[in-house]
Motif scaffolding. Structure first.
Motif, short mmCIF file in Angstrom:
data_model
loop_
_atom_site.label_atom_id
_atom_site.label_comp_id
_atom_site.label_asym_id
_atom_site.label_seq_id
_atom_site.Cartn_x
_atom_site.Cartn_y
_atom_site.Cartn_z
N HIS A 110 1.75 -7.03 3.17
CA HIS A 110 2.65 -6.36 2.21
C HIS A 110 3.79 -7.25 1.75
N HIS A 133 -0.51 -5.68 -6.66
CA HIS A 133 -0.51 -5.25 -5.27
C HIS A 133 -0.33 -3.73 -5.18
N CYS A 156 2.97 0.43 -0.48
CA CYS A 156 4.00 -0.16 -1.32
C CYS A 156 4.24 0.66 -2.57
ZN LIG Z 1 1.62 -3.27 0.28
#
Ligand SMILES: [Zn+2]
Length: 176
Positions: free
Chosen positions: A3, A27, A34
């Motif tokens: 992350h 991402h 996230c």
């Molecule tokens: Zn992440």
């Protein structure tokens, strides 16, 4: 899944370059952690600016002043009502005497004077009667009856004094 550095960027609210923004977006599309973090950050930023509505302090002061005025007005009308009722009651009770006095002042004075005279005379007569009784009674009542009577009076007086004394002393006792 890694992350970083996206998590740090989101937590620090970092100003991102175009390339970093592209990386972060790609991402976020894959990572639920996230994206949730990003949503929380957005929500926090939108509530952080929540300030009191303009003029809040002024409105508060105005309302306070209005409340005080209303309270004062209530007090004033309460007092007015109280005094009015009091005066009305007094007038209602005293009116007959005033009317009598206004109708015939001399007669009213005469009546009042005779009433006072009557009271004084009655008191005088009553005391005279008591004196006469005190003088006459001993001749009719035998001495031993007087002794019984006096001891009875003394006993009642003593009882009364004791009861008063106990009544007065009682509240001073400290209750546990
Ligand atoms: Zn992440």
């Amino acid at each position: 899944m890694n992350h970083q550095p996206f998590e740090t960027w989101l937590l620090d609210d970092k100003h991102l370059t175009a390339a970093e923004k592209r990386d972060l977006n790609s991402h976020l599309r894959e990572c639920r952690n996230c994206s949730a973090l990003a949503e929380t950050g957005l929500a926090l930023r939108s509530t952080r600016t929540a300030a009191p509505a303009p003029g809040f302090a002024l409105r508060f002061q105005n309302r306070l002043a209005a409340q005080k005025t209303a309270e004062r007005r209530r007090l004033f009308w309460g007092m007015t009502l109280f005094v009015t009722i009091g005066l009305g009651l007094f007038g209602w009770l005293a009116a007959p005497y005033f009317m009598a006095f206004a109708a015939a002042p001399l007669q009213w004075l005469f009546t009042a004077g005779s009433y006072v005279l009557y009271t004084v005379t009655s008191l005088h007569a009553f005391s005279e009667m008591l004196l006469i009784l005190a003088r006459v009674l001993p001749n009719f009542v035998p001495p031993y009856a007087w002794m019984v009577f006096l001891s009875f009076v003394a006993g009642v007086g003593l009882l009364w004094m004791v009861s008063i004394w106990r009544f007065v002393r009682k509240p001073m006792r400290v209750t546990a």
